[in-house]
Every structure is written in structure tokens, then in C-alpha cells.
Design an enzyme around this catalytic site. Structure first.
Site, short mmCIF file in Angstrom:
data_model
loop_
_atom_site.label_atom_id
_atom_site.label_comp_id
_atom_site.label_asym_id
_atom_site.label_seq_id
_atom_site.Cartn_x
_atom_site.Cartn_y
_atom_site.Cartn_z
N LYS A 171 23.19 116.53 18.01
CA LYS A 171 22.47 117.22 16.94
C LYS A 171 20.99 117.17 17.30
O LYS A 171 20.50 116.14 17.80
CB LYS A 171 22.73 116.53 15.61
CG LYS A 171 22.05 117.20 14.40
CD LYS A 171 22.42 116.51 13.08
CE LYS A 171 21.77 117.18 11.88
NZ LYS A 171 22.15 116.55 10.60
N SER A 210 23.87 119.48 6.75
CA SER A 210 22.92 120.00 7.71
C SER A 210 23.44 120.02 9.16
O SER A 210 22.87 120.71 9.99
CB SER A 210 21.64 119.17 7.68
OG SER A 210 21.88 117.84 8.14
N SER A 213 25.81 115.45 5.05
CA SER A 213 25.52 116.35 6.17
C SER A 213 26.47 116.24 7.36
O SER A 213 26.40 117.06 8.27
CB SER A 213 24.09 116.14 6.67
OG SER A 213 23.20 116.80 5.81
#
Lengths: 485, 488, 95
Positions: free
Chosen positions: A76, A155, A179
């Protein structure tokens, strides 16, 4: 190869059927070819990946390979990667190349894993749809056939979409209010948010320090266990990291579930949940009963306050955490500032997107003179109540189960005009972050052709038990193996 | 109208740790800009603080030294404001739960009284970097400031007193005492010219005898005792002028310019920042247990009050000398080294407070920078005490030591021919010769009845005697012989 | 609970974010809605509850006072917006 799990790829490499360089090249080719549809990557690091693959092959030749040596994955874009652009989904860090690694990054390097690039995300991890990314929205691989583009959740939407689309077998992710779990659920993959303090936060760009936790995403529970084996552990560079032994999370995957006590929080099975969603979740729980688990209803009476408490605490912490983005030492600086104030206010107005600014302003307000007690202190007290609810529940049961999200993946743009509606996406996940507990989302069925996630919540440091429960479920179901068309 | 002056101090004390409060960067002074600012100090994204054990150890030692309660559980908070020398956009500090709680310091005043100044609390925090205002320009010609973050993250304790001082003299005496405590503890180098100790002074006036405090102002960042004294005098006068003209004092922060003896407002209370303090979520509560406190207590060196008492007892110094020599740890150590070699404590004390201190002041040097050692001064004291050199000769020896001409006292005495003649026979012969050449003065002396005047008249013979002995005759012996020869 | 334009302007200055009039109007609505959501907190009975700052009841570990960092100015300043003579440059700082 792209349909194989980390565990399978590891065995392929071990057997010598394929080299890491070959495997990496296959994944890179597919990634470059396919990702135009999803926009799940912000940066693809082809050169570095091939270099890492070559090094991995040499390591293997020298007899020094581990389970991860030569296996491709992605980070990420919130984890700092030495020499590789790390944007956090923001214009503020569009050209930021850190000269240091996050601890998590370093651990994967040491394990010999091959990083293919950095996945897209909501800006500064603030969002539940991946639409707040400066680098464009991510499209969920599921539901594309209907002609509508759906969100992957957020997210960590880039990581979830990339794993679901078989672009990478696994990816790192982070979870501040849901998330990891919510995008895992919306994309039909398996995600784990560990106990707060289990995975180092050093070099993981902070959103809300007391809630943020790094974790994993992959298609299987077993691969999540392999991820956590690398990620977990004490880090002297993170004061909130816990010095506690890390078990081999794969070792207990096959423990039988007979006698496992499951609690269903009644507050998570209300009319906020559509009957179709509820049915899928209850079916999943029935599978567990078949595996020998017992089920009872429990209560988390303060869970309904979790969203309210979260939207004080997280923005308050974020408002301070994001003050360092001031245009002085790194990152974006506005053009031709006329004075210091102008540099600050324009740099931050231009560098941050709308949702980030909203949260900074809410947090600033909640901490400002005259409001601290009513907002911040009150939210911290409610946080304690929520934690106590979980503590009481875990006196009676081993794990809690619930839906991960109130609805399946929604259409892009549907909730962008109303922040509060978007916030309610995390209604079943947020309390877990406030308490700091570990939780997973496991694929558990479909509604209208879209994946549904089952959330499994454990007591502190019960990751091994969660992974065991998820793995056993995946031995008797194949939801996690379904591939988006 | 008569006014009472009320003064409280906030003192920033830089701790003499090797590394910063939250990172392993060196705190050494004087490095090239930004060479001691690492990822944590620069607030790079994702970086996190880990507190320095010695910062807590030093704070606890300070707490014990000022008779304070130790905060068994202290909590770091974030104080939010934007400034280019503050990389995170907040200062990590303590507010509600500081490491050092209420305590006190007893201060000896010049009038012989002892004043007790209460400490409200002392907390740990990080220092900011420095903005350098020398002129840089961007491509459009706009003036720019340069930021050096080497100092950012240096550990500080901020000591906050109660408003217990009532004059500039008391405030300065307290400040000097605090300086003496932290340098004796070895927790601060005490170098005020490098900003190691910085004072903020809160001042208000109230009608004499009133128990209602007036509105106060805060004068910030005074970095010498002299500026502090001047700034207080200046601010008291400013407030008095306003109040006597019937005006009101505005609660504000002021900056004092010592070179011009001027002050100006920095910001008023209305403009004061809303700092939005909240507990730092990157740090956990610090719990100080009995063992940690006991360990800190074991490390406490002798403190100024105890040292002063010992100097009186051990060396027979009077209160004044003992006070002066015990205040500064380095000066005290120098004194003890001098006495160790020179034996005569009173003589050593006189030389240190006289020639030695004068020379340090003249050259703006600290004791640590002195070119001569206590051992050398001690050797000189021995030669003064045993009459080998006269005090005039001793000054020449001191000069030679100071300039580094030679580092051995006896060698200097030999080389410069400073040895006094103490051979009584030789001295008597010189006296006889001189008296023979001054019959009128001898008669005058012998006719004088007043012993005081006679004593004074003896001096008239000393000049010629010293001349006759080429300056090497022992004046004390000359004196004795003279008195004898002149018949008392 | 509503938030006024003045509040928003004040908070924007504290947070160093430039907002124009149009944005203030939008923020008035959005922040107002968020604060309405947050206002559910006031219903909770928290009289004897200790505030919770951290999920885990752990205490701070302290680091030995040893220099572990070396000079990396060049690497750090390579990613800075403006530097000169080893200093970070900003528009003139006026005290």
C-alpha cells in the site's frame, strides 16, 4: 500462475519449476496490461522488482530461501519505501521519494519478497471508497460486467482490487477504522487487521496514531498468516509496538474448531443491514456450527457510539499528524509564496484534497479552546466504554462475528457528496479500532453478484485463532476462490 | 504610590544528554547546519518518537535537587502551532502530568536573608530548531530565512516557579542558584551564551501591601543574568509609568533587546495561539518506579548548599567566600584542587576571587577555559605562604602561567629572579645601610608618640629598602627588623 | 450542532489551510453534518469513566542515550523544496 496463492507460488519456486525472475516478469506483464481497468497501482516498480527477483533467485540458489523468497506482492502506498516514491494517495507527496524504509518494508525485503509496486489508496487513508485518491479512483473488479463501475472500498482499495483482480497474490494494507476489512469485503478477498501494536507503525504514514494498524490482504487466510509472519513483531523504533513473542501463524491453521464459542453482537444485526446481506452472514455462521462451533447472541451496548467517538478522535489525531506537511522540508510547496503564512495556507490548501481538509478542520475544531472536554475528552471516555463492551463479550465467547460492511460495493460517485453517509460504511468495523482488537474479513457469499464479507473479531493478540477460524471456513467454502468476470 | 513587584520565572534548561529527546541524533553544539537532524527530527512522514532514558534521569535528578515530588506517571502532549523551526507542527511537551511536581529552592540574598522560591513544576519537552535571518533570496528576489534543525529535539526541562520573587535582585539570585544546581548536577552545561539556559520573566505590579495580583507581562528568552536584571528593571519601570498615569497593563508577551535596553510587544493575550494540547498518541505514559528514583538519587553529586556548608567547615571559609566558591561546580572544583596543592585555603580563596576571577572576566572565559590549573595555582599559593615570593612577585608568576610562558611555578620564580631574600643577616645589613642614609626620618619617627602615625611612617623606609634589595627583600621581615632597629 | 462561518475561518487559520468564501459555505454544511453525527456522544453517561488514550494499557519504554544516527543531510535535502548552504529556505520569518 496469477491464480495461485502465496503458499502455492512459494512451493513452485521451491520446486524450481519457475524462477522468481520469470514469475515476476509474468506478474509485471499482467499488471501493466490489466491495471488500466482498475487503477489499483500508483507506482509500478518494474526495474526494482526484477532486481529483487534476481537477488531472490540467487538467495535460493545459495540455499537461503524462506517462504517469501522470490514471491511477488505489493505495498500500500502508505508504507515508506527507500528510493521509491511514496505518495499516500496525495498531491502533497506526489514526488516524495523517502530515503528510508518503513519497518514493514524492511521486513519484506529481508524475507526476500519481490515488491511489484505501490497500491492506490484514499488520500492519507481517509475514505471508504478509494475515491479521495489524488491519483484517481480505483475500480472494483467485481460488478464490471453490469457496465457500472463500483468502488473497491477504502482506504486500502488498491490493495484489495489488485488482489481480487489477480494482479498480485497479496498486498500490505492499513486499517484505522475499517480500511483493510471493508475493501477486503467489497472485493471478495481475505484481510487481517492485527491487534494494535502487533505490527510496527514506523514508516507507515500516520493518519490517526492510536488507531492505525498495518495488516494484510490476500485471497486466503493461509496467505494472510504468511504475511503476518513477516510483518508482526516488536520494533524499538515504535513506542506503541508491543514486545511480545510472535508465533508461527501458519502452525495453528488446521486446529479443529470444535467447541469454538462464537458471539453475534445483536447491535450488528439491525435494520441497517439488508436482509440479503444478513442471510449470507447467517449462512456463514451456520457453516461454523457445522464445524463444531457454538453460537450465542452477545451485546455491545455502546457500539452505536463508535462512529461518533471515532470522528472526534481520528480527525483530532490527524489534524496534528498532518501538520508536518508544511512545504518546508519535503513534499509539495505552492508556487511563489508571498510570505510565510501564504506558503503554509496555500501549500496545504493545494496539497490536500477535500476530505483530508474536512477532517483536519473537524479535528482542529474538536481540540480547540472551549471544545476539548465536550468532544475530545468525551470521545475518549466513550472509547473506554466501547472497549469494556468487548472485554465483557470476550468473557463469554472466543470470537465475535458480524457482517463487515452494511452493503456490498456501491457505484462510484454514489456517496461522494455526503461525507456522513460515507462514514456509515464503517459502522461495523470502527469499534474494533477504538478497542485496538484484531479482526478479519473473510469472503462469505454474494448479493446481486457482489461479494459479502464476514467479520471475525478476536480478543487482543488472538490473530492465530482468527486465522485458524478463517482457514477452516475456507476449507469448506469456496467464496474466496471466486474470480471476478 | 508605592508598588510591590511580583516576579515569576520560567526557565528552559537544555539537558546535557548525548542524544535528542526522541531520536538517536547527537546534540553536540556547533555542527554544520542540519547535519544532526535525522528522519525523526525532520518529522519525515511515518517516523515516530522514542524517548531518551537520560532525559528522564536528569529530570528526576533535578526534581530531587529542588525538593520536588517526582511525577510517577508523566504524559507527553502535543502543543500545536506552525513555525518553520518546528518540524512536526507541534511541540511534544508535558502539561497535565509533568515529570517534576511542586518543590522549592532556598536562595541566599546579599543582605544575608534566605528567600524560599517555590517551584510550581518542571516538565520535559523538545527544543525547536533555529531560524537564521541572514538574507537569502528566492529567484524573484523575495527575502528568505534559513532553517537549521540541529537543535530541534534537544531535550529541555522547563522549570516554572511560583511568583515568589519581589525584585530583580531576588530573581537574579534565584536564577544564579538554579544555574548552580543544574551545573552541579551535571545535567546542563550552563553555557548561557549558547542558549543552554533561557529565562522568561513574568512581571506584575500591585499597590504596596495589596493581596490582589496585577496583570502580568511575560518577557521572553533572556539569555544572561545581566539582561535579565536589566529587562526586569526596564519592565518594572514601564509598568509603573503606565499605572501611575492611570493606564492599564495589557497581558502580553514582550521581547527585550538588551543591546538597546528596549522592549516591544510580541503578541497580546487576545492574539495568543490556541495550542490545542492533547496527549501524544505516539507515546505512552512514562512510569517512574522507586528503583529509577533511587538510582537517580545515588547519582546526585554534592549540591551547592551542602558544598557551601562543607567549605565553611572543612576550610574555615567565611559565609561570603564559601557562598561564592561553592555556587559554580567547576569553580568549586578548581578551588578544591588549588587547596589540595596549596594548603592555605584562605589564601587560595583570595587568589581565586581576586586575580583569577578578574582575569577570567577580562577575557570572557569560563573556569573550564582557564589556561591555568588549580594545581598550578596551588603551587603558587605554597610559594606565597612560605614567603618565597612576594605578592607582587606572585602576580608576575601568575601572568607567566596564564600566558603559557612556562607551566612550572618554581621554574618561573627562578627564571625571573623573583625569589625573596629572607636571610635575616643580609636584610639587617640593608636596613642598617638605609637607616644610616635617612637620619632625619629616623629622628622624626622616634619622636612621634602616636603609634598609628609611627606605623604609617614605617612605609617611608620600605620604598628605599625594596630598592636596595632590588625588590627581592621579604617585606614582612624588613618590617620586623625596622621596628626592632627603630626601637619599637 | 452547527458551526458558524467565523468558527470555520478561525479553525482554517489555526490549521493553516486557505479557504475561500465558497468553500466556507460548503464546509459549513459538511462540518455541521459531521458535528451532528458526533453530537451523539453527549447522550452517553461517562461520569465515572477514565478517558482512554491508548488501546493497550502499556507504559512507555525508554531508549538508551546513545548516538545511533549519522549525518544524512544530502539525502534529506535532495527532496526538499528549497535549500541553501545546508539550510532549509522559507519565506522570511518575522518574530
Amino acid at each position: 500462475m496469477h491464480n495461485k496463492s502465496v503458499a502455492e507460488l512459494s512451493r513452485e519456486l521451491e520446486s524450481g519449476k519457475i524462477s522468481s525472475v520469470e514469475l515476476t516478469q509474468q506478474f509485471l506483464d499482467r499488471l501493466k496490461q490489466e491495471d488500466g481497468k482498475y487503477n489499483s497501482f500508483i507506482t509500478i516498480t518494474e526495474e526494482q522488482a526484477l532486481a529483487e527477483a534476481k537477488a531472490a533467485d540467487e538467495l535460493r540458489a545459495a540455499g537461503k530461501a524462506t517462504a517469501w523468497t522470490g514471491v511477488p506482492f505489493a505495498h500500500k502506498d502508505i508504507f515508506c519505501t527507500n528510493g521509491v516514491r511514496t505518495t499516500c494517495g496525495s498531491k502533497m507527496l506526489e514526488n516524495f521519494v523517502p530515503p528510508y524504509d518503513a519497518t514493514v518494508t524492511e521486513k519484506f525485503r529481508q524475507a526476500g519478497a519481490v515488491c511489484l509496486g505501490k497500491t492506490n489508496m484514499d488520500e492519507f487513508a481517509m475514505g471508504s471508497s478509494n475515491e479521495s485518491s489524488y491519483f484517481g479512483a480505483v475500480t472494483n473488479p467485481w460488478g464490471l460486467s453490469s457496465g457500472e463501475k463500483r468502488v473497491p472500498g477504502g482506504s486500502s482499495g488498491g490493495s484489495a482490487a489488485a488482489v481480487a483482480a489477480r494482479l498480485v497474490p497479496a498486498a500490505t494494507a492499513t486499517d484505522t477504522g475499517g480500511s483493510i476489512r471493508q475493501p477486503a469485503a467489497l472485493c471478495g478477498v481475505t484481510g487481517l487487521k492485527p491487534t494494535y501494536g502487533r505490527v510496527s507503525r514506523y514508516g507507515m504514514i500516520a493518519f490517526a496514531s492510536s488507531l492505525d494498524q498495518g495488516g494484510s490482504m490476500a485471497r486466503t487466510a493461509e496467505d494472510n498468516a504468511l504475511m503476518l509472519n513477516v510483518m508482526a513483531g516488536f520494533d524499538p523504533k515504535d513506542s506503541t509496538s508491543i514486545d511480545r513473542e510472535v508465533p508461527d501463524y501458519t502452525a495453528t491453521l488446521n486446529e479443529p474448531l470444535k467447541g469454538l464459542k462464537i458471539g453475534l453482537p445483536k447491535e450488528y444485526f439491525t435494520d441497517q443491514l439488508s436482509p440479503a446481506m444478513e442471510e449470507q452472514v447467517r449462512n456463514a455462521v451456520k457453516e461454523y456450527e457445522k464445524l463444531g462451533a457454538t453460537v450465542k447472541e452477545v451485546s455491545l451496548p455502546n457500539a452505536k457510539l463508535a462512529i461518533a467517538a471515532y470522528y472526534v478522535i481520528a480527525p483530532a489525531e490527524a489534524s496534528a499528524n498532518l501538520s508536518r506537511f508544511d512545504g518546508v522540508r519535503y513534499g509539495y510547496r505552492c508556487e511563489d509564496p508571498k510570505d510565510l503564512m501564504d506558503m503554509y495556507t496555500r501549500t496545504r490548501a493545494e496539497g490536500f484534497g477535500a476530505e483530508v481538509k474536512r477532517r483536519i478542520l473537524v479535528g482542529t475544531y474538536a481540540l480547540s479552546h472551549g471544545y476539548y472536554d465536550a468532544y475530545y475528552l468525551k470521545a475518549q471516555k466513550v472509547r473506554r466504554l466501547i472497549q469494556q463492551d468487548f472485554a465483557n463479550a470476550f468473557k463469554e465467547v472466543d470470537v465475535l462475528m458480524s457482517p463487515t460492511s452494511p452493503s456490498p460495493a456501491f457505484v462510484q460517485g454514489e456517496k461522494t457528496n455526503d461525507p456522513v453517509t460515507m462514514y456509515l460504511e464503517d459502522i461495523f468495523t470502527i469499534a474494533i479500532n477504538l478497542a485496538g482488537l484484531p479482526a478479519m474479513s473473510v469472503p462469505a457469499g454474494f448479493v446481486d453478484g457482489l461479494p459479502v464479507g464476514l467479520q471475525i473479531i478476536g480478543d487482543y493478540f488472538a490473530e492465530a485463532r482468527l486465522l485458524n477460524a478463517a482457514h477452516q471456513f475456507q476449507q469448506v467454502t469456496d467464496w474466496h476462490q471466486r474470480e471476478p468476470k | 504610590m508605592q508598588w510591590d513587584i511580583v516576579i515569576g520565572l520560567e526557565i528552559h534548561v537544555q539537558l546535557a544528554t548525548q542524544t535528542k529527546i526522541f531520536s538517536g541524533s547527537s546534540t553536540a553544539y556547533g555542527a554544520e547546519p542540519n547535519t544532526q537532524a535525522n528522519a525523526v527530527d525532520l518529522a519525515m512522514p511515518g517516523t515516530l518518537p522514542v524517548p531518551n532514558e537520560n532525559a528522564f534521569r536528569y529530570a528526576v535528578m533535578f526534581g530531587l535537587a529542588v525538593n520536588a515530588e517526582i511525577g510517577r506517571r508523566s504524559v507527553f502532549e502535543r502543543k500545536n502551532y506552525f513555525y518553520p523551526d518546528l518540524p512536526k507542527g507541534y511541540q511534544t511537551t508535558q502539561l497535565e502530568q509533568p515529570i517534576v511536581g511542586p518543590g522549592y529552592v532556598d536562595v541566599d540574598l546579599a543582605n544575608g536573608e534566605t528567600k524560599r522560591v517555590r517551584i510550581h513544576h518542571a516538565h520535559l519537552e523538545e527544543d525547536a530548531g533555529k531560524s537564521l535571518h541572514e538574507t537569502f533570496f528566492d529567484e524573484l528576489g523575495h527575502g528568505m530565512s534559513g532553517i537549521d534543525l540541529n537543535r530541534a529535539g534537544t531535550p529541555l526541562i522547563e522549570v516554572v516557579t511560583e511568583p515568589d520573587m519581589n525584585s530583580a535582585e531576588e530573581a537574579v539570585a534565584f536564577a544564579k542558584k538554579l544555574h548552580s544546581i543544574v551545573t552541579s548536577l551535571g545535567i546542563c552545561d550552563g553555557d548561557m551564551s549558547q542558549g543552554s539556559m533561557r529565562f522568561d520573566v513574568n512581571i506584575s505590579l500591585k499597590p504596596k501591601g495589596s493581596d490582589q495580583l496585577g496583570t502580568r507581562t511575560e518577557t521572553k528568552n533572556l539569555n544572561s543574568f545581566r539582561f535579565m536584571e536589566q529587562a526586569i528593571a526596564h519592565e518594572v519601570e514601564r509598568q509603573m509609568d503606565i499605572l501611575e498615569d492611570g493606564g492599564r497593563i495589557i497581558q502580553e508577551t514582550r521581547l527585550y533587546n538588551g543591546d538597546r535596553d528596549e522592549s516591544r510587544s510580541m503578541r497580546t493575550k487576545e492574539e495568543a495561539n490556541d495550542y490545542r494540547y492533547f496527549p501524544c498518541p505516539d507515546l505512552l505514559p512514562v512510569v517512574i518506579d522507586d528503583d529509577f528514583i533511587e538510582d537517580a538519587r545515588q547519582r546526585l553529586p554534592e549540591l551547592p548548599d551542602a558544598r557551601k556548608a562543607r567549605f565553611k567547615e572543612q576550610y574555615g571559609l567565611n559565609d561570603y567566600d564559601a557562598g561564592l566558591l561553592s555556587g559554580d561546580a567547576k569553580l568549586a572544583a578548581f578551588f578544591e584542587e588549588t587547596v589540595e596543592h596549596g594548603k592555605d585555603a584562605k589564601l587560595a580563596a583570595n587568589w581565586i576571587q581576586g586575580e583569577f576571577s578578574a582575569r577570567l572576566n577580562a577575557e570572557e572565559k569560563t573556569v573550564a577555559e582557564s589556561p591555568i590549573t588549580g594545581a598550578q595555582l596551588g603551587d603558587l599559593v605554597v610559594r606565597i605562604a612560605d614567603n618565597t615570593v612576594s605578592s607582587a612577585g606572585a602576580k608576575k608568576v601568575f601572568e607567566a602561567l596564564w600566558t603559557g610562558e612556562n607551566d612550572n611555578v618554581d621554574a618561573i620564580i627562578d627564571a625571573k629572579g623573583l625569589k625573596q631574600v629572607s636571610d635575616t643577616g643580609a636584610l639587617e645589613a640593608m636596613v642598617d645601610e638605609v637607616l644610616a642614609g635617612m637620619p632625619d626620618q629616623v629622628a622624626q619617627y622616634q619622636n612621634e608618640e602616636d603609634p598609628k602615625k609611627r606605623k604609617k611612617m614605617l612605609g617611608g623606609f620600605m620604598g628605599p629598602l625594596m630598592k636596595a634589595s632590588k625588590g627581592q627583600g621579604n617585606p614582612k621581615l624588613f618590617n620586623e627588623i625596622l621596628v626592632e632597629k627603630l626601637g619599637g | 450542532m452547527s458551526i458558524s462561518r467565523e468558527d470555520i475561518e478561525k479553525v482554517a487559520v489555526l490549521a493553516r489551510i486557505k479557504v475561500d468564501d465558497e468553500q466556507v459555505s460548503a464546509l459549513e454544511k459538511d462540518l455541521g453534518n459531521i458535528l451532528d453525527l458526533v453530537d451523539q456522544l453527549s447522550a452517553a453517561d461517562t461520569d465515572s469513566v477514565e478517558p482512554m488514550a491508548h488501546p493497550l494499557d502499556a507504559v512507555q519504554r525508554l531508549r538508551p542515550d546513545e548516538v545511533t544516527e549519522t549525518n544524512q543531510r544530502e539525502a534529506f535535502q535532495a527532496i526538499a523544496p528549497a535549500t541553501e548552504d545546508g539550510l532549509y529556505l522559507v519565506p522570511k520569518v518575522i518574530e
